[in-house]
Motif scaffolding. Structure first.
Motif, PDB file in Angstrom:
ATOM      1  N   THR A  17      -2.033   8.908  -6.361  1.00  0.00           N
ATOM      2  CA  THR A  17      -1.063   7.954  -6.898  1.00  0.00           C
ATOM      3  C   THR A  17       0.003   7.665  -5.865  1.00  0.00           C
ATOM      4  O   THR A  17       0.250   8.483  -4.953  1.00  0.00           O
ATOM      5  CB  THR A  17      -0.408   8.495  -8.185  1.00  0.00           C
ATOM      6  N   VAL A  18       0.648   6.512  -5.972  1.00  0.00           N
ATOM      7  CA  VAL A  18       1.739   6.163  -5.069  1.00  0.00           C
ATOM      8  C   VAL A  18       2.998   6.906  -5.504  1.00  0.00           C
ATOM      9  O   VAL A  18       3.400   6.838  -6.671  1.00  0.00           O
ATOM     10  CB  VAL A  18       1.997   4.637  -5.087  1.00  0.00           C
ATOM     11  N   VAL A  19       3.612   7.625  -4.581  1.00  0.00           N
ATOM     12  CA  VAL A  19       4.819   8.389  -4.908  1.00  0.00           C
ATOM     13  C   VAL A  19       6.085   7.716  -4.386  1.00  0.00           C
ATOM     14  O   VAL A  19       7.177   7.952  -4.894  1.00  0.00           O
ATOM     15  CB  VAL A  19       4.728   9.833  -4.368  1.00  0.00           C
ATOM     16  N   ARG A  20       5.930   6.869  -3.344  1.00  0.00           N
ATOM     17  CA  ARG A  20       7.089   6.107  -2.854  1.00  0.00           C
ATOM     18  C   ARG A  20       6.601   4.990  -1.925  1.00  0.00           C
ATOM     19  O   ARG A  20       5.458   5.004  -1.454  1.00  0.00           O
ATOM     20  CB  ARG A  20       8.093   7.007  -2.127  1.00  0.00           C
ATOM     21  N   GLU A  21       7.488   4.046  -1.690  1.00  0.00           N
ATOM     22  CA  GLU A  21       7.190   2.941  -0.776  1.00  0.00           C
ATOM     23  C   GLU A  21       8.282   2.847   0.283  1.00  0.00           C
ATOM     24  O   GLU A  21       9.441   3.178   0.016  1.00  0.00           O
ATOM     25  CB  GLU A  21       7.077   1.619  -1.543  1.00  0.00           C
ATOM     26  N   GLU A  22       7.878   2.407   1.478  1.00  0.00           N
ATOM     27  CA  GLU A  22       8.835   2.349   2.589  1.00  0.00           C
ATOM     28  C   GLU A  22       8.525   1.148   3.477  1.00  0.00           C
ATOM     29  O   GLU A  22       7.363   0.827   3.741  1.00  0.00           O
ATOM     30  CB  GLU A  22       8.720   3.646   3.405  1.00  0.00           C
ATOM     31  N   LYS A  23       9.573   0.447   3.920  1.00  0.00           N
ATOM     32  CA  LYS A  23       9.403  -0.704   4.792  1.00  0.00           C
ATOM     33  C   LYS A  23       9.111  -0.234   6.220  1.00  0.00           C
ATOM     34  O   LYS A  23       9.841   0.588   6.776  1.00  0.00           O
ATOM     35  CB  LYS A  23      10.666  -1.573   4.786  1.00  0.00           C
ATOM     36  N   LYS A  24       8.028  -0.750   6.799  1.00  0.00           N
ATOM     37  CA  LYS A  24       7.667  -0.406   8.161  1.00  0.00           C
ATOM     38  C   LYS A  24       7.239  -1.679   8.900  1.00  0.00           C
ATOM     39  O   LYS A  24       6.223  -2.290   8.557  1.00  0.00           O
ATOM     40  CB  LYS A  24       6.529   0.618   8.190  1.00  0.00           C
ATOM     41  N   LYS A  25       8.028  -2.106   9.914  1.00  0.00           N
ATOM     42  CA  LYS A  25       7.709  -3.279  10.736  1.00  0.00           C
ATOM     43  C   LYS A  25       7.421  -4.512   9.887  1.00  0.00           C
ATOM     44  O   LYS A  25       6.435  -5.229  10.094  1.00  0.00           O
ATOM     45  CB  LYS A  25       6.528  -2.978  11.658  1.00  0.00           C
ATOM     46  N   GLY A  26       8.266  -4.725   8.863  1.00  0.00           N
ATOM     47  CA  GLY A  26       8.142  -5.915   8.038  1.00  0.00           C
ATOM     48  C   GLY A  26       7.135  -5.821   6.921  1.00  0.00           C
ATOM     49  O   GLY A  26       6.993  -6.749   6.126  1.00  0.00           O
TER      50      GLY A  26
END
Length: 319
Positions: free
Chosen positions: A77-86
């Motif tokens: 499952t997805v536990v978090r999201e993070e912006k990386k290079k747009g």
């Protein structure tokens, strides 16, 4: 996905972790070689697909394909999201630290979730004191007020707390209060019960009453001052134990009710009682090594201070 507890006992500690039960379809999904490698990584820490691809030396699209399959099977499952290079990197983690397959049959009733006793020796020792998984008896400690022919104040009653914590690992709390002072025990009711007596005859009145029924007795001698205690004497060896750090662990038939049992943890002094409590809790395998389920059992315990801090922390079983 159905989740349950997986229990483990390594003979030192009892541990548990969550386990997710898989269907046949889910099982087929995770058993692929690459899927298993991905699951192993994600069981250790959360990662995003590109990070997984780099670590496994695989093409990113191939990893994305397996990630989607595992997510669809509810294994990750997805536990978090993070912006990386747009772009947005989704970090995945396994939904459980363990997965398993369960068939409908095979459940057996157990008294508790604590697998303390693989050999059954501990269960045998306490078997009369556990009914349907609940503690069935009373723990009797000496009154902290001066009482009895010795006019003593019990200084070992609080050791019952350590014993109760130990018993609580394999027995549920009863509805009635389980601990009583010796001065509050009613003969017509409580004596006809399973009893655990904590403290020697100098501080516990019930110990004075059952002393004559023990295979290893406390020497209670009358004197001008009332009574004197002269240590423990064994019928079997005729040996007398007089040191303060000596105590007795025994199990006998309740003389007031033959269907009940009495367990004794009693020392010549309070420190001897502490040694007995340590022996039956922290070091029960050593203490009960010779116990074979007999109706009458008794062993002499000697306490020792191994780390030199002035407190008993180890024991020796004498007989």
């Amino acid at each position: 996905m159905d989740k349950k507890l997986l229990l483990k006992d390594d003979n030192k500690t009892q541990q548990a972790k969550e386990i997710s039960i898989l269907t046949a379809t889910q099982l087929k999904t995770i058993l692929g070689n690459l899927s298993w490698k991905i699951l192993t990584l994600l069981s250790k820490k959360e990662m995003y697909p590109l990070e997984i691809a780099k670590q496994l030396g695989m093409h990113e699209q191939k990893i994305y394909y397996h990630i989607r399959k595992l997510a669809k099977a509810n294994a990750i499952t997805v536990v978090r999201e993070e912006k990386k290079k747009g772009a947005t990197a989704k970090y995945y983690r396994t939904v459980s630290p363990a997965f398993g397959v369960e068939f409908p049959l095979g459940y057996q009733p157990i008294q508790n979730l604590c697998i303390l006793d693989i050999t059954g020796q501990l269960q045998e020792f306490f078997k009369e004191f556990i009914h349907n998984g609940t503690f069935n008896g009373k723990i009797i400690v000496g009154s902290p007020q001066p009482h009895g022919p010795f006019k003593t104040s019990a200084r070992d009653g609080h050791y019952a707390a350590h014993l109760a914590l130990f018993i609580g690992q394999f027995a549920r709390l009863p509805t009635e209060f389980a601990v009583k002072l010796d001065v509050d025990v009613k003969v017509e009711k409580e004596e006809k019960n399973n009893l655990i007596l904590v403290g020697g005859p100098g501080t516990n009145l019930l110990m004075q009453e059952i002393n004559e029924h023990l295979p290893i007795k406390f020497n209670m001698q009358s004197s001008q001052q009332g009574f004197l205690l002269g240590g423990l004497t064994s019928k079997k060896t005729q040996q007398t134990y007089t040191s303060d750090v000596t105590g007795l662990i025994a199990k006998i038939i309740n003389p007031w009710d033959n269907s009940k049992r009495i367990i004794v943890l009693a020392g010549n002094k309070a420190v001897g009682t502490k040694a007995c409590v340590i022996a039956l809790t922290n070091l029960w395998k050593k203490t009960l090594e010779k116990y074979q389920g007999e109706d009458t059992f008794a062993t002499v315990i000697i306490g020792f201070d191994l780390d030199g801090d002035g407190k008993v922390d180890s024991i020796e079983v004498r007989e």
